[in-house]
Design a protein around this motif. Structure first.
Motif, PDB file in Angstrom:
ATOM      1  N   GLN A  60       0.826  -1.200   0.000  1.00  0.00           N
ATOM      2  CA  GLN A  60       0.000   0.000   0.000  1.00  0.00           C
ATOM      3  C   GLN A  60       0.864   1.256   0.000  1.00  0.00           C
ATOM      4  O   GLN A  60       0.545   2.254  -0.665  1.00  0.00           O
ATOM      5  CB  GLN A  60      -0.919   0.007   1.226  1.00  0.00           C
ATOM      6  CG  GLN A  60      -1.952   1.128   1.233  1.00  0.00           C
ATOM      7  CD  GLN A  60      -2.929   1.012   0.089  1.00  0.00           C
ATOM      8  OE1 GLN A  60      -3.515  -0.037  -0.138  1.00  0.00           O
ATOM      9  NE2 GLN A  60      -3.103   2.098  -0.650  1.00  0.00           N
ATOM     10  N   SER A  64       0.410   4.056  -2.869  1.00  0.00           N
ATOM     11  CA  SER A  64      -0.262   5.324  -2.578  1.00  0.00           C
ATOM     12  C   SER A  64       0.679   6.453  -2.168  1.00  0.00           C
ATOM     13  O   SER A  64       0.229   7.555  -1.863  1.00  0.00           O
ATOM     14  CB  SER A  64      -1.297   5.118  -1.464  1.00  0.00           C
ATOM     15  OG  SER A  64      -0.679   4.653  -0.280  1.00  0.00           O
ATOM     16  N   VAL A 284       0.059   6.565   5.506  1.00  0.00           N
ATOM     17  CA  VAL A 284      -0.318   5.526   4.550  1.00  0.00           C
ATOM     18  C   VAL A 284      -1.267   4.526   5.200  1.00  0.00           C
ATOM     19  O   VAL A 284      -2.314   4.173   4.646  1.00  0.00           O
ATOM     20  CB  VAL A 284       0.935   4.803   4.025  1.00  0.00           C
ATOM     21  CG1 VAL A 284       0.555   3.494   3.329  1.00  0.00           C
ATOM     22  CG2 VAL A 284       1.700   5.694   3.067  1.00  0.00           C
ATOM     23  N   ASP A 287      -4.725   6.398   6.473  1.00  0.00           N
ATOM     24  CA  ASP A 287      -5.495   7.019   5.389  1.00  0.00           C
ATOM     25  C   ASP A 287      -5.994   5.982   4.394  1.00  0.00           C
ATOM     26  O   ASP A 287      -6.896   6.264   3.598  1.00  0.00           O
ATOM     27  CB  ASP A 287      -4.645   8.066   4.656  1.00  0.00           C
ATOM     28  CG  ASP A 287      -4.382   9.297   5.508  1.00  0.00           C
ATOM     29  OD1 ASP A 287      -5.067   9.464   6.533  1.00  0.00           O
ATOM     30  OD2 ASP A 287      -3.477  10.079   5.151  1.00  0.00           O
ATOM     31  N   ASN A 288      -5.406   4.791   4.431  1.00  0.00           N
ATOM     32  CA  ASN A 288      -5.800   3.715   3.517  1.00  0.00           C
ATOM     33  C   ASN A 288      -6.224   2.466   4.291  1.00  0.00           C
ATOM     34  O   ASN A 288      -6.079   1.345   3.803  1.00  0.00           O
ATOM     35  CB  ASN A 288      -4.641   3.372   2.585  1.00  0.00           C
ATOM     36  CG  ASN A 288      -4.221   4.533   1.718  1.00  0.00           C
ATOM     37  OD1 ASN A 288      -4.825   4.811   0.686  1.00  0.00           O
ATOM     38  ND2 ASN A 288      -3.168   5.235   2.141  1.00  0.00           N
ATOM     39  N   GLU A 290      -9.077   1.184   5.001  1.00  0.00           N
ATOM     40  CA  GLU A 290     -10.107   0.348   4.381  1.00  0.00           C
ATOM     41  C   GLU A 290      -9.503  -0.553   3.311  1.00  0.00           C
ATOM     42  O   GLU A 290      -9.792  -1.760   3.256  1.00  0.00           O
ATOM     43  CB  GLU A 290     -11.200   1.215   3.770  1.00  0.00           C
ATOM     44  CG  GLU A 290     -12.343   0.397   3.172  1.00  0.00           C
ATOM     45  CD  GLU A 290     -13.473   1.266   2.644  1.00  0.00           C
ATOM     46  OE1 GLU A 290     -14.454   0.701   2.102  1.00  0.00           O
ATOM     47  OE2 GLU A 290     -13.397   2.503   2.784  1.00  0.00           O
ATOM     48  N   ALA A 291      -8.652   0.002   2.463  1.00  0.00           N
ATOM     49  CA  ALA A 291      -8.017  -0.795   1.413  1.00  0.00           C
ATOM     50  C   ALA A 291      -7.116  -1.863   2.016  1.00  0.00           C
ATOM     51  O   ALA A 291      -7.081  -3.010   1.536  1.00  0.00           O
ATOM     52  CB  ALA A 291      -7.214   0.112   0.484  1.00  0.00           C
TER      53      ALA A 291
END
Length: 335
Positions: A60, A64, A284, A287-288, A290-291
């Motif tokens: 991730q 990102s 990272v 903020d991510n 959910e992914a």
């Protein structure tokens, strides 16, 4: 003279470990100045839960952000923690109890590792002993007289965890047959081959799914979660607690809602890591979230509001402190 000789051997062994870690880092281009922008996450071998979690997070970060992250497997927790302490790796995932022991130089650690810093509470981490489905065993108490993986010279953290799991089933090491295994993956392989009756692993571990497919089914053994057994497991490690885990496709071997011995899984960094690097990685992750959780369901437990938790004797990295303060997250007190 005996004490001096012991200190000499301990120092020589530490030099050997440090040399091994440095060589591993150089081989991957992680310790060289040219790789200054690369962040590495030290983990146990591939197939372990921490290795999988780290791989998802690193992936991730690469996707990102402009962070260059790699996952660096080691043979066990001592090597993982020393990689951070010696400045060879930047981050790691570990049981907070083990981080505290490493920092203090207590338990399985013969010398303090003062350069370890907490970064964030990641998730609760339930662990257990599992067996072949056709073994007829359903509870830890059924292991009386059966064989249990022991020794764990390359993964010493397992010793205390299995001690607690046995205690939660009303057993001690004297009640079972001890079969030496070196580390986590080998322990599961030995159970699959029939060399030992049970194996130790975290719920959701890819290795458990692999063994399940190879032997025609596995199941985790139940424990007795009550005040008496809680006192027993906390006598082993004070941050242990019980949590209930429900069946799910990723939780292979969990046949019904079950209670497991659990600890807090934490992200750790070396004191040498720049503040901005820690802040960037935390950004990272949260903020991510959910992914990351969709990529690996155990990480669905990521929660910014519960990530800044105090632990006795463990200091947070200044970059993490700055991140949580900027996000308005107050530090919670460890129970």
């Amino acid at each position: 003279m005996r004490g001096a000789s012991g200190r000499f051997r301990q120092g020589r062994n530490k030099m050997k470990i440090t040399s091994y870690l440095l060589a591993a880092g150089l081989a991957l281009g992680l310790a060289a100045p040219a790789a200054g922008q690369v962040s590495s996450i030290s983990t146990p071998p591939q197939g372990s839960v921490w290795n999988t979690m780290a791989s998802v997070m690193a992936g991730q970060a690469r996707e990102s952000s402009n962070m260059r992250m790699v996952v660096q497997p080691y043979g066990g927790n001592a090597q993982m923690m020393q990689a951070l302490n010696e400045g060879i790796a930047e981050f790691s995932l570990n049981d907070v109890n083990d981080v505290i022991s490493a920092f203090e130089g207590s338990g399985e650690y013969s010398a303090p590792m003062p350069n370890l810093r907490a970064v964030a509470r990641i998730n609760p981490f339930p662990v257990g002993l599992y067996v072949k489905e056709n073994s007829g065993m359903t509870s830890v108490s059924d292991l009386a007289g059966k064989s249990v993986p022991a020794g764990w010279d390359a993964f010493t953290i397992a010793r205390s965890h299995i001690t607690a799991i046995l205690a939660a089933g009303g057993l001690t090491w004297d009640d079972v047959k001890q079969v030496p295994v070196p580390e986590l993956i080998r322990g599961s392989d030995d159970m699959a081959s029939g060399r030992v009756d049970s194996a130790f692993f975290a719920v959701g571990g890819p290795k458990v799914a692999e063994v399940d497919a190879s032997v025609g089914g596995v199941r985790f053994l139940t424990v007795e979660a009550n005040d008496e057994t809680l006192a027993k497991i906390q006598a082993v490690r004070p941050a242990f607690y019980f949590s209930e885990v429900a069946p799910a496709p990723v939780r292979v071997g969990v046949k019904e809602p079950m209670m497991f011995v659990t600890w807090d899984n934490t992200l750790v960094a070396g004191a040498h890591v720049p503040d901005e690097q820690v802040e960037a990685f935390l950004s990272v992750i949260f903020d991510n979230a959910e992914a990351i959780g969709n990529a690996y369901p155990p990480l669905k437990a990521l929660n910014l509001e519960t990530a800044y938790k105090s632990y006795p004797g463990l200091e947070y990295h200044p970059g993490a402190v700055a991140f949580f303060e900027e996000r308005g997250v107050k530090q919670s007190v460890s129970e």
